[in-house]
Motif scaffolding. Structure first.
Motif, short mmCIF file in Angstrom:
data_model
loop_
_atom_site.label_atom_id
_atom_site.label_comp_id
_atom_site.label_asym_id
_atom_site.label_seq_id
_atom_site.Cartn_x
_atom_site.Cartn_y
_atom_site.Cartn_z
N VAL A 294 -28.87 37.29 -74.44
CA VAL A 294 -29.93 36.69 -75.26
C VAL A 294 -31.12 36.47 -74.34
O VAL A 294 -30.98 35.86 -73.28
CB VAL A 294 -29.49 35.36 -75.90
CG1 VAL A 294 -30.63 34.78 -76.74
CG2 VAL A 294 -28.25 35.57 -76.77
N ALA A 295 -32.29 36.98 -74.74
CA ALA A 295 -33.49 36.87 -73.92
C ALA A 295 -34.63 36.33 -74.76
O ALA A 295 -34.60 36.36 -75.99
CB ALA A 295 -33.85 38.23 -73.33
N VAL A 296 -35.66 35.82 -74.09
CA VAL A 296 -36.80 35.20 -74.77
C VAL A 296 -38.08 35.60 -74.06
O VAL A 296 -38.09 35.85 -72.85
CB VAL A 296 -36.63 33.66 -74.81
CG1 VAL A 296 -36.68 33.06 -73.41
CG2 VAL A 296 -37.67 33.00 -75.72
N ASN A 297 -39.18 35.71 -74.82
CA ASN A 297 -40.46 36.04 -74.19
C ASN A 297 -41.32 34.79 -74.08
O ASN A 297 -40.91 33.68 -74.44
CB ASN A 297 -41.17 37.16 -74.95
CG ASN A 297 -41.58 36.76 -76.36
OD1 ASN A 297 -41.52 35.58 -76.74
ND2 ASN A 297 -42.01 37.73 -77.14
N SER A 298 -42.55 34.94 -73.60
CA SER A 298 -43.42 33.80 -73.35
C SER A 298 -43.86 33.10 -74.63
O SER A 298 -44.30 31.96 -74.60
CB SER A 298 -44.65 34.24 -72.55
OG SER A 298 -45.38 35.23 -73.27
N ALA A 299 -43.72 33.78 -75.78
CA ALA A 299 -44.08 33.19 -77.06
C ALA A 299 -42.91 32.46 -77.71
O ALA A 299 -43.02 31.97 -78.83
CB ALA A 299 -44.61 34.26 -78.02
#
Length: 277
Positions: A143-148
């Motif tokens: 599971v990954a996330v971006n800056s937004a």
């Protein structure tokens, strides 16, 4: 003499035939995804999901969720239930293991690259674990996330990653827990052998949630989910009773606050919003 009507229809059919694009994916990959969708439909029927749940898998943008500096790397042994089980009739299945192992950083990078393509550089992993058992096409989850604050779930198999979402980074908020505490991503069960299944899912939570656990079917035993960076993930090896139900049990998400009070129970509280915000 030719018939103008039939000639026109034939011309249109020929034109349509020439305009049909060739399949973008190999036949084996199309069959694999169709099998995965069938397994997820079985799971959703068991959960009593509404027609809204039959759409593509869902994510949510949550900019206020804090990001961790890196993925969950330590092995997470969740064999010991977090909530004592009360007396209940024997279930037609057994959760044989929920132990996860970390995916090394180099493999995480390759999984995200093959799952997200050119967008991979915009995301950092917050959870990266191998499941206790592997199916022919899945052995873990990243599971990954971006800056937004936009999350993506990639299922792994070795160094390769894939997502049932298309595109993998799409965001949607139609699946929420009561009080907007829990949001669900992709959740599915897939066979690993005769009467054996891998159950895998993920989602994210608001700061009100301090602990996420998972129960299966009618068994009240709860197993801790892996939590990091505002996201959670769960995996389980499940063995079904050869003389009982041939399908794996439905997983149910539970959420607790910092005081240990259960503030969300997927089994008894609604998960579907009637309309998008």
């Amino acid at each position: 003499m030719s018939d103008p009507v039939h000639d026109t229809l034939a011309d249109r059919l020929r034109l349509l035939g020439t305009q049909m694009p060739a399949p973008a994916l190999p036949a084996a990959e199309i069959r694999r995804r169709a099998d995965r969708r069938r397994h997820r439909r079985h799971l959703r029927r068991a959960l009593g999901a509404t027609a809204a749940c039959a759409a593509a898998t869902l994510c949510l943008a949550l900019p206020s969720v804090p990001h961790s500096p890196g993925p969950q790397q330590g092995a997470v042994a969740t064999e010991t239930p977090s909530v004592p089980a009360s007396p209940h009739p024997p279930a037609a299945f057994t959760v044989t293991s929920t132990t996860t192992a970390p995916i090394e950083a180099g493999a995480v990078a390759e999984i995200l690259a093959s799952c997200l393509g050119s967008d991979a550089s915009q995301y950092h992993a917050v959870i990266a674990v191998r499941a206790p058992v592997a199916s022919p096409d899945t052995d873990g989850v990243v599971v990954a996330v971006n800056s937004a604050g936009q999350y993506v779930q990639c299922e792994s198999k070795g160094l390769q990653g894939n997502s049932m979402s298309s595109p993998a980074t799409f965001i949607n908020d139609r699946l929420w827990g009561t009080g907007h505490l829990i949001s669900f991503f992709d959740s599915f069960s897939t066979p690993t052998g005769a009467g054996q299944f891998l159950s895998l899912g993920a989602g994210h939570y608001t700061p009100d949630v301090a602990k996420v656990t998972i129960s299966y079917g009618d068994d009240p035993t709860q197993y801790p989910a892996v939590m990091a960076g505002g996201a959670f993930a769960y995996t389980a090896a499940v063995s079904t009773d050869p003389d009982g139900n041939s399908f794996p049990p439905a997983p149910y998400v539970h959420a607790y606050n910092a005081d240990g009070k259960e503030i969300y129970n997927q089994k008894t509280q609604p998960t579907v919003k009637s309309a998008l915000r």
